[in-house]
Design a protein around this motif. Structure first.
Motif, short mmCIF file in Angstrom:
data_model
loop_
_atom_site.label_atom_id
_atom_site.label_comp_id
_atom_site.label_asym_id
_atom_site.label_seq_id
_atom_site.Cartn_x
_atom_site.Cartn_y
_atom_site.Cartn_z
N ILE A 141 4.66 2.72 10.68
CA ILE A 141 3.99 2.26 9.45
C ILE A 141 2.55 2.75 9.43
N GLU A 142 1.86 2.65 10.56
CA GLU A 142 0.47 3.11 10.63
C GLU A 142 0.36 4.60 10.32
N MET A 143 1.30 5.39 10.84
CA MET A 143 1.29 6.82 10.55
C MET A 143 1.49 7.09 9.06
N THR B 3 0.82 -1.21 0.00
CA THR B 3 0.00 0.00 0.00
C THR B 3 0.86 1.26 0.00
N LEU B 4 1.94 1.26 0.79
CA LEU B 4 2.84 2.42 0.82
C LEU B 4 3.47 2.65 -0.54
N GLY B 5 3.86 1.58 -1.23
CA GLY B 5 4.43 1.73 -2.57
C GLY B 5 3.46 2.42 -3.51
N ARG B 6 2.20 2.04 -3.43
CA ARG B 6 1.19 2.68 -4.28
C ARG B 6 0.98 4.14 -3.89
N MET B 7 0.96 4.41 -2.57
CA MET B 7 0.76 5.79 -2.11
C MET B 7 1.90 6.70 -2.55
N TRP B 8 3.11 6.16 -2.63
CA TRP B 8 4.28 6.94 -3.02
C TRP B 8 4.45 7.01 -4.52
N ALA C 270 1.01 10.46 6.69
CA ALA C 270 2.18 11.19 7.15
C ALA C 270 3.40 10.76 6.34
N LEU C 271 4.27 11.70 6.04
CA LEU C 271 5.51 11.35 5.35
C LEU C 271 6.48 10.74 6.36
N PRO C 272 7.27 9.76 5.95
CA PRO C 272 8.26 9.20 6.87
C PRO C 272 9.30 10.26 7.24
N PRO C 273 9.98 10.10 8.39
CA PRO C 273 10.95 11.11 8.82
C PRO C 273 12.04 11.39 7.79
N GLY C 274 12.44 10.37 7.05
CA GLY C 274 13.48 10.54 6.05
C GLY C 274 12.96 10.97 4.70
N GLY C 275 11.68 11.25 4.59
CA GLY C 275 11.07 11.59 3.31
C GLY C 275 10.80 10.32 2.50
#
Length: 97
Positions: free
Chosen positions: A62-64, A12-17, A69-74
């Motif tokens: 991961i939930e955030m 899901t994160l891959g699709r969101m990004w 939310a963007l990860p801390p490292g972008g």
């Protein structure tokens, strides 16, 4: 969150990004600012334990990210794209042209 749910979350994160694939463990570990020598180790370990709960800190991050939310490292760099080789046809066309 279990290891199998983590795998689905990575897809899901891959699709969101905007990627056509899930991020690999190392890419995700770097995006979450894991300071370890191998940033994807904790993620790979969680993925191998399919039915066991993931560490609460990793699950929270991961939930955030899943909530927008963007990860801390972008958003991580797509490491695979940098190492993928070109087609042989494109090399031949460049040499003959």
């Amino acid at each position: 969150m279990t290891g199998s749910e983590l795998q689905k979350a990575m897809i899901t994160l891959g699709r969101m990004w905007g990627w056509d694939r899930a991020p690999c463990a190392t890419e995700l570990g770097r995006a979450l600012n894991n300071p370890a020598k191998d940033p994807g180790e904790i993620i790979r370990n969680a993925l191998h334990r399919r039915n066991e709960p993931v560490h609460w800190m990793l699950a929270g991050q991961i939930e955030m990210c899943l909530r927008g939310a963007l990860p801390p490292g972008g958003i991580p760099e797509r490491l695979y794209d940098k190492t993928a080789k070109r087609d042989r046809k494109s090399k031949r066309q460049r040499v003959s042209a």
